[in-house]
Structures are given as structure tokens and as C-alpha cells.
Design a protein around this motif. Structure first.
Motif, PDB file in Angstrom:
ATOM      1  N   LEU A 101       0.833  -1.388  -0.009  1.00 19.88           N
ATOM      2  CA  LEU A 101      -0.021   0.014  -0.109  1.00 19.88           C
ATOM      3  C   LEU A 101       0.771   1.348   0.156  1.00 19.88           C
ATOM      4  O   LEU A 101       0.340   2.153  -0.681  1.00 19.88           O
ATOM      5  N   ASN A 102       2.041   1.274   0.664  1.00 18.36           N
ATOM      6  CA  ASN A 102       3.023   2.286   0.547  1.00 18.36           C
ATOM      7  C   ASN A 102       3.352   2.668  -0.681  1.00 18.36           C
ATOM      8  O   ASN A 102       3.668   3.881  -1.359  1.00 18.36           O
ATOM      9  N   ARG A 103       3.792   1.413  -1.571  1.00 17.86           N
ATOM     10  CA  ARG A 103       4.275   1.672  -2.680  1.00 17.86           C
ATOM     11  C   ARG A 103       3.029   2.168  -3.762  1.00 17.86           C
ATOM     12  O   ARG A 103       3.228   3.159  -4.541  1.00 17.86           O
ATOM     13  N   VAL A 104       1.840   1.855  -3.445  1.00 11.70           N
ATOM     14  CA  VAL A 104       0.659   2.311  -4.417  1.00 11.70           C
ATOM     15  C   VAL A 104       0.566   3.923  -4.421  1.00 11.70           C
ATOM     16  O   VAL A 104       0.429   4.404  -5.176  1.00 11.70           O
ATOM     17  N   ALA A 105       0.818   4.480  -2.902  1.00 14.66           N
ATOM     18  CA  ALA A 105       0.761   5.759  -2.799  1.00 14.66           C
ATOM     19  C   ALA A 105       2.023   6.668  -3.117  1.00 14.66           C
ATOM     20  O   ALA A 105       1.989   7.811  -3.210  1.00 14.66           O
ATOM     21  N   HIS A 106       3.127   5.958  -3.461  1.00 13.20           N
ATOM     22  CA  HIS A 106       4.298   6.455  -3.725  1.00 13.20           C
ATOM     23  C   HIS A 106       4.345   6.746  -5.369  1.00 13.20           C
ATOM     24  O   HIS A 106       4.179   5.825  -6.120  1.00 13.20           O
ATOM     25  N   GLU A 107       4.798   7.980  -5.779  1.00 14.99           N
ATOM     26  CA  GLU A 107       5.060   8.410  -7.183  1.00 14.99           C
ATOM     27  C   GLU A 107       5.774   7.452  -8.192  1.00 14.99           C
ATOM     28  O   GLU A 107       5.776   7.172  -9.412  1.00 14.99           O
ATOM     29  N   GLN A 108       6.577   6.594  -7.403  1.00 15.73           N
ATOM     30  CA  GLN A 108       7.451   6.012  -8.193  1.00 15.73           C
ATOM     31  C   GLN A 108       7.329   4.542  -8.538  1.00 15.73           C
ATOM     32  O   GLN A 108       7.965   3.591  -9.083  1.00 15.73           O
ATOM     33  N   PHE A 109       6.110   4.241  -7.861  1.00 14.33           N
ATOM     34  CA  PHE A 109       5.295   2.852  -8.261  1.00 14.33           C
ATOM     35  C   PHE A 109       3.931   2.916  -9.017  1.00 14.33           C
ATOM     36  O   PHE A 109       3.365   4.062  -9.019  1.00 14.33           O
ATOM     37  N   PRO A 110       3.484   1.903  -9.584  1.00  8.05           N
ATOM     38  CA  PRO A 110       2.085   1.981  -9.856  1.00  8.05           C
ATOM     39  C   PRO A 110       1.230   2.438  -9.077  1.00  8.05           C
ATOM     40  O   PRO A 110       1.468   2.175  -7.906  1.00  8.05           O
ATOM     41  N   ASP A 111      -0.120   2.673  -9.643  1.00  5.85           N
ATOM     42  CA  ASP A 111      -0.985   3.220  -8.504  1.00  5.85           C
ATOM     43  C   ASP A 111      -2.209   2.395  -8.304  1.00  5.85           C
ATOM     44  O   ASP A 111      -3.319   2.698  -7.942  1.00  5.85           O
ATOM     45  N   SER A 112      -1.795   0.861  -8.724  1.00  8.40           N
ATOM     46  CA  SER A 112      -2.919  -0.075  -7.888  1.00  8.40           C
ATOM     47  C   SER A 112      -2.268  -1.187  -7.483  1.00  8.40           C
ATOM     48  O   SER A 112      -0.992  -1.261  -7.543  1.00  8.40           O
ATOM     49  N   ILE A 113      -2.879  -1.814  -6.505  1.00  7.88           N
ATOM     50  CA  ILE A 113      -2.242  -2.791  -5.650  1.00  7.88           C
ATOM     51  C   ILE A 113      -1.897  -3.965  -6.696  1.00  7.88           C
ATOM     52  O   ILE A 113      -0.702  -4.587  -6.599  1.00  7.88           O
ATOM     53  N   CYS A 114      -2.828  -4.504  -7.489  1.00 13.00           N
ATOM     54  CA  CYS A 114      -2.315  -5.546  -8.559  1.00 13.00           C
ATOM     55  C   CYS A 114      -0.961  -4.949  -9.455  1.00 13.00           C
ATOM     56  O   CYS A 114      -0.315  -6.071  -9.752  1.00 13.00           O
ATOM     57  N   ALA A 115      -0.978  -3.724  -9.808  1.00 11.80           N
ATOM     58  CA  ALA A 115       0.013  -3.490 -10.746  1.00 11.80           C
ATOM     59  C   ALA A 115       1.425  -3.366  -9.912  1.00 11.80           C
ATOM     60  O   ALA A 115       2.541  -3.625 -10.326  1.00 11.80           O
ATOM     61  N   VAL A 116       1.360  -3.038  -8.667  1.00  4.52           N
ATOM     62  CA  VAL A 116       2.468  -3.200  -7.664  1.00  4.52           C
ATOM     63  C   VAL A 116       2.877  -4.596  -7.771  1.00  4.52           C
ATOM     64  O   VAL A 116       4.034  -4.863  -7.703  1.00  4.52           O
ATOM     65  N   VAL A 117       1.943  -5.461  -7.139  1.00  3.53           N
ATOM     66  CA  VAL A 117       2.367  -6.794  -6.927  1.00  3.53           C
ATOM     67  C   VAL A 117       3.017  -7.551  -8.211  1.00  3.53           C
ATOM     68  O   VAL A 117       3.964  -8.044  -8.228  1.00  3.53           O
ATOM     69  N   THR A 118       2.312  -7.230  -9.352  1.00  4.06           N
ATOM     70  CA  THR A 118       2.830  -7.813 -10.488  1.00  4.06           C
ATOM     71  C   THR A 118       3.981  -7.056 -11.243  1.00  4.06           C
ATOM     72  O   THR A 118       4.506  -7.453 -12.455  1.00  4.06           O
ATOM     73  N   GLN A 119       4.507  -5.987 -10.749  1.00  2.57           N
ATOM     74  CA  GLN A 119       5.385  -5.094 -11.304  1.00  2.57           C
ATOM     75  C   GLN A 119       6.574  -5.940 -11.920  1.00  2.57           C
ATOM     76  O   GLN A 119       7.216  -6.580 -10.947  1.00  2.57           O
ATOM     77  N   GLY A 120       7.022  -5.781 -12.938  1.00  3.84           N
ATOM     78  CA  GLY A 120       8.337  -6.467 -13.493  1.00  3.84           C
ATOM     79  C   GLY A 120       7.869  -7.624 -14.146  1.00  3.84           C
ATOM     80  O   GLY A 120       8.716  -8.388 -14.978  1.00  3.84           O
ATOM     81  N   GLY A 121       6.487  -8.214 -14.284  1.00  2.00           N
ATOM     82  CA  GLY A 121       6.399  -9.386 -14.903  1.00  2.00           C
ATOM     83  C   GLY A 121       6.533 -10.620 -14.198  1.00  2.00           C
ATOM     84  O   GLY A 121       6.758 -10.736 -13.248  1.00  2.00           O
ATOM     85  N   GLU A 122       6.368 -11.502 -15.144  1.00  2.00           N
ATOM     86  CA  GLU A 122       6.502 -13.026 -14.436  1.00  2.00           C
ATOM     87  C   GLU A 122       7.970 -13.587 -14.736  1.00  2.00           C
ATOM     88  O   GLU A 122       7.975 -14.793 -14.374  1.00  2.00           O
ATOM     89  N   THR A 123       8.871 -13.087 -15.167  1.00  2.00           N
ATOM     90  CA  THR A 123      10.335 -13.468 -15.213  1.00  2.00           C
ATOM     91  C   THR A 123      11.150 -12.377 -14.340  1.00  2.00           C
ATOM     92  O   THR A 123      11.057 -11.606 -14.353  1.00  2.00           O
ATOM     93  N   PRO A 124      12.236 -13.038 -13.737  1.00  2.00           N
ATOM     94  CA  PRO A 124      13.068 -12.508 -12.976  1.00  2.00           C
ATOM     95  C   PRO A 124      13.868 -11.420 -13.855  1.00  2.00           C
ATOM     96  O   PRO A 124      13.980 -11.728 -14.784  1.00  2.00           O
ATOM     97  N   PRO A 125      13.959 -10.128 -13.246  1.00  2.00           N
ATOM     98  CA  PRO A 125      13.791  -9.721 -11.764  1.00  2.00           C
ATOM     99  C   PRO A 125      12.342  -9.054 -11.841  1.00  2.00           C
ATOM    100  O   PRO A 125      11.950  -8.601 -12.780  1.00  2.00           O
ATOM    101  N   CYS A 126      11.709  -9.289 -10.806  1.00  2.00           N
ATOM    102  CA  CYS A 126      10.509  -8.645 -10.373  1.00  2.00           C
ATOM    103  C   CYS A 126      10.387  -8.264  -8.920  1.00  2.00           C
ATOM    104  O   CYS A 126      11.428  -8.613  -8.076  1.00  2.00           O
ATOM    105  N   GLN A 127       9.363  -7.779  -8.617  1.00  2.00           N
ATOM    106  CA  GLN A 127       9.318  -6.970  -7.246  1.00  2.00           C
ATOM    107  C   GLN A 127       9.139  -8.052  -6.240  1.00  2.00           C
ATOM    108  O   GLN A 127       9.567  -7.830  -5.067  1.00  2.00           O
ATOM    109  N   PHE A 128       8.159  -8.926  -6.418  1.00  2.00           N
ATOM    110  CA  PHE A 128       8.082 -10.126  -5.615  1.00  2.00           C
ATOM    111  C   PHE A 128       8.318 -11.492  -6.074  1.00  2.00           C
ATOM    112  O   PHE A 128       7.892 -11.972  -6.857  1.00  2.00           O
TER     113      PHE A 128
END
Length: 168
Positions: free
Chosen positions: A61-88
Motif C-alpha cells: 500500500l505504501n508503494r501504491v501511494a508513492h509516485e515511483q510505483f504503479p497506482d494500483s495494488i495488482c500493478a504493484v504486486v505484478t510489477q516487473g512481469g513473471e520473469t525475474p527480476p520482479c518485485q516479489f
């Protein structure tokens, strides 16, 4: 939703499946974001109990609120796609993302719902990570080249904020 990927899948298919969570029908965004948040909390901290899962959820949620990250929960969680490197790492490890432990999954869903219901101001005041945007497992060497400010240690994770975003 299972996200098992094999090397034989075309790149386009992987990209389209990643976008599936980001494109929602009217009225589905809240449900999808709840699921994305609960999955992140489950996979990152299911063994850490409520406190650990809430801390991970707060970082999302901190990332969603921060300008350097996507503005939705799903976009933050899936940022970087499904191949490394990714956020989670659980998101891009090629394994199924389907929760296997019913009790921990139920707790993650309940806690995600609690976090999402809090007004942003209340969430910020109650933030156990003190504004963290990043975390890693305790035993892991700090994985970043850019210096970050340690804000908390909760369960098996160490939490960090950007150096310029702190006002202490």
C-alpha cells in the motif's frame, strides 16, 4: 489463480496473462486488488503471523501511494512481469500462486480486507514499517545498490524506505 509458466510459453502469452490482473471489469477492481494484496501477504509472510503479513501488506500500500510505483495494488504486486527480476519473488518464480494452506490464506484475506478498509491517513499512522517501500528476509544480504534507510525489523523481514523520503 495459478500462474505456472514453462519455458515453452510464448512471450506474448506471458505478457497477456500478466495484464489479466491489471484489466478489470467495472466493479471487479476492489475484489482483484483484495486478492492481489492477500496473495502478496500470504506468500511473503504466511509463516510470520498477522504482524508479518500486515507489514508486507503495508509495503504494498505504501508503494501504491508513492509516485515511483504503479497506482494500483495488482500493478504493484505484478510489477516487473513473471520473469525475474520482479518485485516479489513468488510472483515470478514459475510456480503456482494458488494458496495451499487454508488457515494462512484465510488470515491473509481477512488482514488484506482490514488494511484496504482503513482510510489512508489511519493506515499511515498505524504503519508498523514506518513508511517502508522495500523489504527482504533477515538472513539475506541487502540486495540493493542504492542506499536505503532501515525503518523496522518485523518477524523475519527487514524493512526500508528511500533515503530522501524520510523526515527524521
Amino acid at each position: 489463480m495459478s500462474h505456472r509458466r514453462t519455458a515453452s510459453l510464448p512471450l506474448l502469452a506471458v505478457a497477456l496473462s500478466s495484464l489479466f490482473l491489471l484489466v478489470t471489469l467495472p466493479g471487479q477492481a476492489a475484489t482483484d486488488n483484495h486478492r492481489c494484496l492477500a496473495l502478496a501477504m500470504y506468500w511473503e509472510a504466511k509463516a510470520e503471523g498477522d504482524r508479518g503479513m500486515l507489514a508486507v501488506g503495508q509495503v504494498v500500500l505504501n508503494r501504491v501511494a508513492h509516485e515511483q510505483f504503479p497506482d494500483s495494488i495488482c500493478a504493484v504486486v505484478t510489477q516487473g512481469g513473471e520473469t525475474p527480476p520482479c518485485q516479489f519473488s513468488w510472483w515470478c518464480d514459475g510456480k503456482s500462486d494458488r494458496p495451499r494452506e487454508a488457515e494462512n490464506w484465510a488470515a491473509a484475506q481477512r488482514l488484506a480486507q482490514q488494511l484496504m478498509k482503513l482510510p489512508e491517513r489511519s493506515r499511515t499512522r498505524r504503519d508498523p514499517t514506518r513508511g517502508a517501500l522495500f523489504f527482504h528476509a533477515k538472513g539475506m544480504k541487502t540486495p540493493w545498490r542504492i542506499p536505503r534507510k532501515k525503518t523496522a525489523t518485523i518477524g523475519g523481514h527487514v524493512f526500508y524506505a528511500l533515503m530522501d523520503s524520510l523526515t527524521d
